[in-house]
Each structure stands twice: as C-alpha cells, then as structure tokens.
Design an enzyme around this catalytic site. Sequence first.
Site, short mmCIF file in Angstrom:
data_model
loop_
_atom_site.label_atom_id
_atom_site.label_comp_id
_atom_site.label_asym_id
_atom_site.label_seq_id
_atom_site.Cartn_x
_atom_site.Cartn_y
_atom_site.Cartn_z
N SER A 1 -12.78 -5.53 1.70
CA SER A 1 -13.79 -4.96 0.80
C SER A 1 -15.19 -5.45 1.16
CB SER A 1 -13.48 -5.31 -0.66
OG SER A 1 -12.26 -4.73 -1.07
N PRO A 2 -15.56 -5.39 2.45
CA PRO A 2 -16.87 -5.89 2.87
C PRO A 2 -18.03 -5.04 2.35
CG PRO A 2 -15.85 -4.71 4.67
CD PRO A 2 -14.81 -4.82 3.58
N LEU A 3 -17.73 -3.84 1.87
CA LEU A 3 -18.75 -2.96 1.31
C LEU A 3 -18.65 -2.89 -0.22
CD1 LEU A 3 -18.57 -0.09 3.95
CD2 LEU A 3 -20.18 -2.00 3.85
N GLY A 4 -18.01 -3.91 -0.80
CA GLY A 4 -17.87 -3.92 -2.25
C GLY A 4 -17.17 -2.68 -2.77
N ARG A 5 -16.13 -2.24 -2.04
CA ARG A 5 -15.37 -1.03 -2.39
C ARG A 5 -16.26 0.20 -2.51
NH1 ARG A 5 -13.26 -5.49 -4.75
NH2 ARG A 5 -11.06 -5.88 -4.36
N GLY A 6 -17.31 0.23 -1.70
CA GLY A 6 -18.22 1.36 -1.66
C GLY A 6 -19.45 1.19 -2.52
N PHE A 7 -19.44 0.22 -3.42
CA PHE A 7 -20.56 0.04 -4.35
C PHE A 7 -21.84 -0.35 -3.62
CE2 PHE A 7 -22.89 -2.01 -7.87
CZ PHE A 7 -22.71 -1.08 -8.87
N TYR B 1 0.84 -1.20 0.00
CA TYR B 1 0.00 0.00 0.00
C TYR B 1 0.88 1.25 0.00
CZ TYR B 1 -3.58 -3.34 1.60
OH TYR B 1 -4.42 -4.42 1.74
N HIS C 1 0.03 -12.14 1.48
CA HIS C 1 -0.99 -11.35 0.80
C HIS C 1 -1.59 -12.08 -0.40
CE1 HIS C 1 -1.98 -6.81 -0.02
NE2 HIS C 1 -3.05 -7.56 -0.04
#
Length: 338
Positions: free
Chosen positions: A208-214, A60, A129
């Site tokens: 990414s539990p929020l689908g990267r914000g989607f 990162y 990773h």
Amino acid sequence: MSSTIETTRLGTDGPVVGVQGLGCMGMSEFYGPTDTGEALATLERALELGVTLFDTADVYGSGANEELIGPFVRAHREQVVLATKFAIERRADDPHYRGINNDPAYVRRAVDASLRRLGVDVIDLYYMHRRDPQVPLAESVGAMAELVAAGKVRHLGLSEVTGPELREAHAVHPIAALQSEWSIFARGVERSAVPAAAELGVALVPYSPLGRGFLTGAFADAGQLDAGDYRRHLPQFTGENAAGNAELVAPIGKIAERRGATAAQVALAWLHQRTEVHGLTAVVPIPGTRRRTRLEENLGATRLVLDKEELAELEPISARVSGGRYADMSSTADAREV
C-alpha cells in the site's frame, strides 16, 4: 515507455529483483470489479518493463489470485520472482472472518496448497502474512525453514512484525524481506522494524505504498467508491478523518505539478529514497494495479529523485493523519510495539 527499470537484491542473500514490484491482490478482489484480460496484460507488460517481483497471497480471493497468476508465472518461470504468503484464514460461510494461524502444521499445509494452486514446484519468497503472538515465533519460522530445506521455498519473509520480532526470526533463519505498510501516510514501520532491518540486512517491501490510492487523489472519501470496495470500511478514508486527510495530500500534488510528474510518482519516489535515508539494503515498493497505464505511470517513479526541500515538505504529513490503517489494528505490528 520502453526502458526497463534497474535491479536490486532483496536482503543480503535474497533474489535479485526489479527495484519496483507489482502487488496482484486487487486483480482478484477488494477493489471492485476487475477486467481479467487487462489484469493479465498488466502482468505481461510489467515483466517487459523489468518488474520481476510479483506478490500474491493465499488469502487473496481465497486462493483465486494464486490461480489467476499461476499460468503467467509458469510461462516466465526463470524471470519471475514469485512471492506469496500464509497465515490469514478465511471461512466460506463467513465472508468477514479473518483468523491468524502460525501453527507449524498449518504452515506445511498452506505451502502445499499454494504450490498446487500456482502450479509450480518452488516459491521464491514465502512470507508469514501476519503474526500470532500465541504461537512461539521460533516454532513458526522453524517450520518455514524446513520448507527451504525441503526445496519448496527459496527465501523467507515476514509481514507486519516489530523490530524485536524480526531479530528473533532472523536468528532462526535468514529473513530476506519484511513486507509492511509504508508510505508518506503510514510510517509506523520506522519505529523499530526499519532500524532492525537495516542492522540485519533485510530488505523492505512496502505494501500500500500509495495509501490504497488515497495519496494519488483517486478518491477523497471512501463513500465515492463502489459498494463492494473494502476501503469503504477503513477509518482513514471515512467521515471527518477523510476530510482532514484529503487536505494532507495537497503537498504531494503540488510537488508533482512542479516536477511534471504525478502524485503517485512522487509518493513512490519518496519511498525509494528511504533506502539511503535509513541505510537499508533495498526498498522495493509493490504498488498494486490492474491496468497497464497505471503500471507505466508508477514505474516512472524509479526515475524521479526528490530534492531536500521537497522531502522536507512531505516529512510532517504522517504525524497528522487521522484514523487507523484498519478498523481492527490488533493483528498489525503497531499493536505490538512497546
């Protein structure tokens, strides 16, 4: 918001952490411009509210993210459970290059570099990773186990591995946590990895539990995002895929409206309830955010329990998603599922 979240244990003998962690990746790159001051304030606020698992990686910002959170970690070393990762290599002369390196000698170099950037003596949870099938897994995990014996690492984790790979690694050294993408949109991890984790007593740490914000409705098409946002290159969020997938999130919003919650809280609550559904020791999502307001909103999910009817509404969504999680899926567990 003042009350702190509850705690759980990562795996059978892993560290005790807050039931929701914080992904720090976006504080350095990938999601557009960052307000460093607000990002650091978000770290402090997270700890105040009971978040103790802070997740970074050497890739990162090419090490910049470890350097960014290092002072915070050192200031609260006894409270923070620090997770970082190795295996993805980048090149200064090619910003798009991503190589996978699981060589034992590289593992040893990578951990020393992370410790130096973070300014700490030990990493609480050290993940591989990504998996390189060309390197025997036993050799890579064996090198990771040596780091535990040397006192540089306390617990081991893996990311994006299949169930058989998790079993193979666990036989070499206990694995505390498996970090893989898992959300209402992405449920491939349930094929073999989740059953293996339940059997072995390994915790799941969904990224990414929020689908990267989607899933939150923050955007309906990647074309709406900043030019430098890497989500613009993800198949699920572009073209016809985006149009179809945007329709799939509607039930999330409807449930949120009925419950006086937000779509993010519904999506995270769904994940928290996977613990019981799959018989896991723990499911600790690590939604990433750079803002205190979003952090507090996300933590509200720890107090939301969806009923059977709501869970049934969400159940069919993932099977209808169009497009891959990445443009190149070759380094994901999905590519190695039998």
